[in-house]
Design a protein around this motif. Structure first.
Motif, PDB file in Angstrom:
ATOM      1  N   ALA A   8       0.840  -1.198   0.000  1.00 46.94           N
ATOM      2  CA  ALA A   8       0.000   0.000   0.000  1.00 46.94           C
ATOM      3  C   ALA A   8       0.873   1.246   0.000  1.00 46.94           C
ATOM      4  CB  ALA A   8      -0.922   0.015   1.223  1.00 46.94           C
ATOM      5  N   ASP A   9       0.389   2.290  -0.644  1.00 49.32           N
ATOM      6  CA  ASP A   9       1.072   3.578  -0.685  1.00 49.32           C
ATOM      7  C   ASP A   9       0.690   4.387   0.549  1.00 49.32           C
ATOM      8  OD1 ASP A   9       1.701   2.634  -3.220  1.00 49.32           O
ATOM      9  OD2 ASP A   9       0.101   3.772  -4.176  1.00 49.32           O
ATOM     10  N   ILE A  10       1.691   4.903   1.260  1.00 50.50           N
ATOM     11  CA  ILE A  10       1.424   5.686   2.464  1.00 50.50           C
ATOM     12  C   ILE A  10       2.299   6.944   2.459  1.00 50.50           C
ATOM     13  CG2 ILE A  10       0.866   3.582   3.762  1.00 50.50           C
ATOM     14  CD1 ILE A  10       3.557   4.113   5.306  1.00 50.50           C
ATOM     15  N   GLY A  11       2.145   7.754   3.510  1.00 47.06           N
ATOM     16  CA  GLY A  11       2.949   8.960   3.663  1.00 47.06           C
ATOM     17  C   GLY A  11       2.627  10.001   2.615  1.00 47.06           C
ATOM     18  N   GLU A  12       1.382  10.024   2.151  1.00 42.77           N
ATOM     19  CA  GLU A  12       1.018  10.927   1.065  1.00 42.77           C
ATOM     20  C   GLU A  12       0.335  12.213   1.542  1.00 42.77           C
ATOM     21  OE1 GLU A  12       0.795   7.977  -2.740  1.00 42.77           O
ATOM     22  OE2 GLU A  12      -0.990   8.011  -1.473  1.00 42.77           O
TER      23      GLU A  12
ATOM     24  N   LEU B 127      -4.212   1.195   7.934  1.00 42.56           N
ATOM     25  CA  LEU B 127      -3.849   0.434   6.742  1.00 42.56           C
ATOM     26  C   LEU B 127      -2.653  -0.470   7.015  1.00 42.56           C
ATOM     27  CD1 LEU B 127      -4.503  -0.024   3.779  1.00 42.56           C
ATOM     28  CD2 LEU B 127      -3.111   1.991   3.227  1.00 42.56           C
ATOM     29  N   MET B 128      -1.693   0.008   7.776  1.00 42.55           N
ATOM     30  CA  MET B 128      -0.489  -0.769   8.034  1.00 42.55           C
ATOM     31  C   MET B 128      -0.746  -2.029   8.850  1.00 42.55           C
ATOM     32  SD  MET B 128       2.749   1.821   8.381  1.00 42.55           S
ATOM     33  CE  MET B 128       1.959   3.259   9.050  1.00 42.55           C
ATOM     34  N   GLN B 129      -1.906  -2.125   9.469  1.00 47.22           N
ATOM     35  CA  GLN B 129      -2.253  -3.340  10.203  1.00 47.22           C
ATOM     36  C   GLN B 129      -2.797  -4.427   9.278  1.00 47.22           C
ATOM     37  OE1 GLN B 129      -1.281  -3.237  13.401  1.00 47.22           O
ATOM     38  NE2 GLN B 129      -0.702  -1.131  12.885  1.00 47.22           N
TER      39      GLN B 129
ATOM     40  N   GLY C  86      -3.458   4.066  -1.070  1.00 46.94           N
ATOM     41  CA  GLY C  86      -3.727   4.695   0.220  1.00 46.94           C
ATOM     42  C   GLY C  86      -4.598   5.919   0.155  1.00 46.94           C
ATOM     43  N   ASP C  87      -4.735   6.532  -1.037  1.00 44.24           N
ATOM     44  CA  ASP C  87      -5.571   7.731  -1.128  1.00 44.24           C
ATOM     45  C   ASP C  87      -6.997   7.409  -1.545  1.00 44.24           C
ATOM     46  OD1 ASP C  87      -4.601   7.033  -3.716  1.00 44.24           O
ATOM     47  OD2 ASP C  87      -4.972   9.061  -4.459  1.00 44.24           O
ATOM     48  N   ARG C  88      -7.331   6.120  -1.629  1.00 40.97           N
ATOM     49  CA  ARG C  88      -8.725   5.757  -1.889  1.00 40.97           C
ATOM     50  C   ARG C  88      -9.532   5.992  -0.610  1.00 40.97           C
ATOM     51  NH1 ARG C  88     -10.582   3.712  -6.048  1.00 40.97           N
ATOM     52  NH2 ARG C  88      -8.590   2.866  -6.798  1.00 40.97           N
ATOM     53  N   PRO C  89     -10.699   6.639  -0.693  1.00 41.46           N
ATOM     54  CA  PRO C  89     -11.433   6.999   0.521  1.00 41.46           C
ATOM     55  C   PRO C  89     -11.745   5.820   1.449  1.00 41.46           C
ATOM     56  CG  PRO C  89     -12.326   8.202  -1.342  1.00 41.46           C
ATOM     57  CD  PRO C  89     -11.337   7.221  -1.902  1.00 41.46           C
TER      58      PRO C  89
ATOM     59  N   VAL D 231     -10.039   2.851   1.571  1.00 38.94           N
ATOM     60  CA  VAL D 231      -8.953   1.900   1.395  1.00 38.94           C
ATOM     61  C   VAL D 231      -8.852   0.899   2.543  1.00 38.94           C
ATOM     62  CG1 VAL D 231      -7.219   3.409   2.456  1.00 38.94           C
ATOM     63  CG2 VAL D 231      -6.510   1.641   0.815  1.00 38.94           C
ATOM     64  N   VAL D 232      -9.184   1.302   3.760  1.00 36.89           N
ATOM     65  CA  VAL D 232      -9.088   0.369   4.891  1.00 36.89           C
ATOM     66  C   VAL D 232     -10.070  -0.780   4.706  1.00 36.89           C
ATOM     67  CG1 VAL D 232      -9.439   0.114   7.374  1.00 36.89           C
ATOM     68  CG2 VAL D 232      -8.195   2.097   6.495  1.00 36.89           C
ATOM     69  N   GLU D 233     -11.292  -0.461   4.314  1.00 36.37           N
ATOM     70  CA  GLU D 233     -12.289  -1.507   4.079  1.00 36.37           C
ATOM     71  C   GLU D 233     -11.871  -2.395   2.907  1.00 36.37           C
ATOM     72  OE1 GLU D 233     -12.948   1.699   4.485  1.00 36.37           O
ATOM     73  OE2 GLU D 233     -14.030   1.684   6.396  1.00 36.37           O
ATOM     74  N   VAL D 234     -11.296  -1.767   1.878  1.00 28.19           N
ATOM     75  CA  VAL D 234     -10.824  -2.524   0.716  1.00 28.19           C
ATOM     76  C   VAL D 234      -9.706  -3.477   1.126  1.00 28.19           C
ATOM     77  CG1 VAL D 234      -9.552  -2.319  -1.452  1.00 28.19           C
ATOM     78  CG2 VAL D 234     -11.520  -0.842  -1.027  1.00 28.19           C
ATOM     79  N   ALA D 235      -8.706  -2.974   1.841  1.00 32.55           N
ATOM     80  CA  ALA D 235      -7.574  -3.810   2.259  1.00 32.55           C
ATOM     81  C   ALA D 235      -8.035  -4.943   3.164  1.00 32.55           C
ATOM     82  CB  ALA D 235      -6.532  -2.954   2.974  1.00 32.55           C
ATOM     83  N   ARG D 236      -8.983  -4.659   4.041  1.00 40.19           N
ATOM     84  CA  ARG D 236      -9.489  -5.693   4.942  1.00 40.19           C
ATOM     85  C   ARG D 236     -10.165  -6.817   4.147  1.00 40.19           C
ATOM     86  NH1 ARG D 236     -12.208  -2.562   8.203  1.00 40.19           N
ATOM     87  NH2 ARG D 236     -10.502  -2.363   9.696  1.00 40.19           N
ATOM     88  N   ALA D 237     -10.958  -6.438   3.140  1.00 37.18           N
ATOM     89  CA  ALA D 237     -11.641  -7.432   2.315  1.00 37.18           C
ATOM     90  C   ALA D 237     -10.646  -8.251   1.499  1.00 37.18           C
ATOM     91  CB  ALA D 237     -12.650  -6.748   1.394  1.00 37.18           C
ATOM     92  N   VAL D 238      -9.618  -7.589   0.965  1.00 33.14           N
ATOM     93  CA  VAL D 238      -8.600  -8.284   0.183  1.00 33.14           C
ATOM     94  C   VAL D 238      -7.883  -9.320   1.045  1.00 33.14           C
ATOM     95  CG1 VAL D 238      -6.350  -7.988  -0.946  1.00 33.14           C
ATOM     96  CG2 VAL D 238      -8.246  -6.455  -1.507  1.00 33.14           C
TER      97      VAL D 238
END
Length: 261
Positions: free
Chosen positions: A9-13, A26-28, A222-225, A227-234
């Protein structure tokens, strides 16, 4: 089927007082992060905070160099020479290395950003020039890049690379990402289904055709509104299907997947 896959994931943006993304949450959920280096997003303090957070979370930390395009968030094409592309990369990666050294961290990878990523993925000469230059900064430092001309050239040159692509973007019939200048929310389950296909080595195009896409790392932006829900589902979909979610590069900077050189 790839039984092991990395989620990056892209962070620090964020930039100055402008906050973007949900980096801590997200990092979790991911195994690797790509830290913006100040050209498309980020700033020195944000870079430091991102690296320190990545160390605490125990994720792999990589550099995310892009075009010098804060206004367009690095998603606008720029005409530059391959020599300039190398200089741009070394400048940004070197900056993050300095920040990381203060936190006791070693970079594990480099993943170009946005339009810059696209120019590298499509150019054998540019890809090899940058991959070669990275070895002068840190021997064995791999680049995360999409399967295709650039990736194949890096591998053919005996240089380290990890096959990567975004599971939260659409694909055209040639397997290229369809870039969103401003990412909106995505259905987490639809993205998760795409990520699972990618673990099987394919993707679904916008026309509904399934094409080859052999990757060892899948990306969420990381700039998707949402993204946390998306990453969790993935992550849930992959682990539920028996895929081990694990970094594609070990902490010594050695790629550990089929995409390694």
């Amino acid at each position: 089927m790839n039984k092991r896959i990395d989620i990056n994931a892209d962070i620090g943006e964020s930039f100055g007082r402008w906050n973007l993304g949900s980096d801590s949450e997200l990092m979790q959920l991911v195994t690797s992060v790509n830290v913006a280096c100040g050209w498309h997003a980020g700033d020195p303090s944000t870079m430091r905070e991102a690296v320190e957070s990545g160390v605490r979370a125990g994720v792999n930390i990589g550099a995310h160099p892009g075009f010098p395009d804060l206004l367009g968030f690095g998603r606008r094409a720029m005409a530059i020479s391959d020599s300039d592309a190398v200089d741009y990369t070394l400048y940004q990666v070197g900056a993050l290395m300095g920040v990381a050294s203060r936190a006791g961290a070693t970079l594990t990878h480099v993943k170009p950003h946005g339009a810059f990523y696209g120019t590298i993925a499509r150019s054998a000469d540019r890809a090899v020039a940058i991959a070669t230059a990275l070895q002068t900064l840190q021997l064995g430092l791999p680049m995360l890049i999409a399967p295709g001309v650039g990736f194949a050239a890096i591998r053919a040159a005996g240089l380290p690379a990890v096959a990567d692509n975004a599971c939260d973007l659409d694909f055209d019939e040639d397997g290229n990402n369809i870039i969103e200048p401003r990412p909106g929310e995505r259905d987490p389950e639809v993205v998760a289904a795409q990520a699972l296909r990618m673990a099987h080595g394919t993707v679904l195009t916008v026309s509904g055709r399934e094409i080859d896409m052999p990757v060892d790392s899948v990306c969420v932006h990381g700039d998707r509104p949402n993204v946390v829900e998306v990453a969790r589902a993935v992550k849930r979909a992959l682990t539920g299907a028996g895929v081990e979610v694990r970094s594609a590069v070990d902490r010594t900077g050695t790629a550990t997947t089929r995409g390694a050189s």
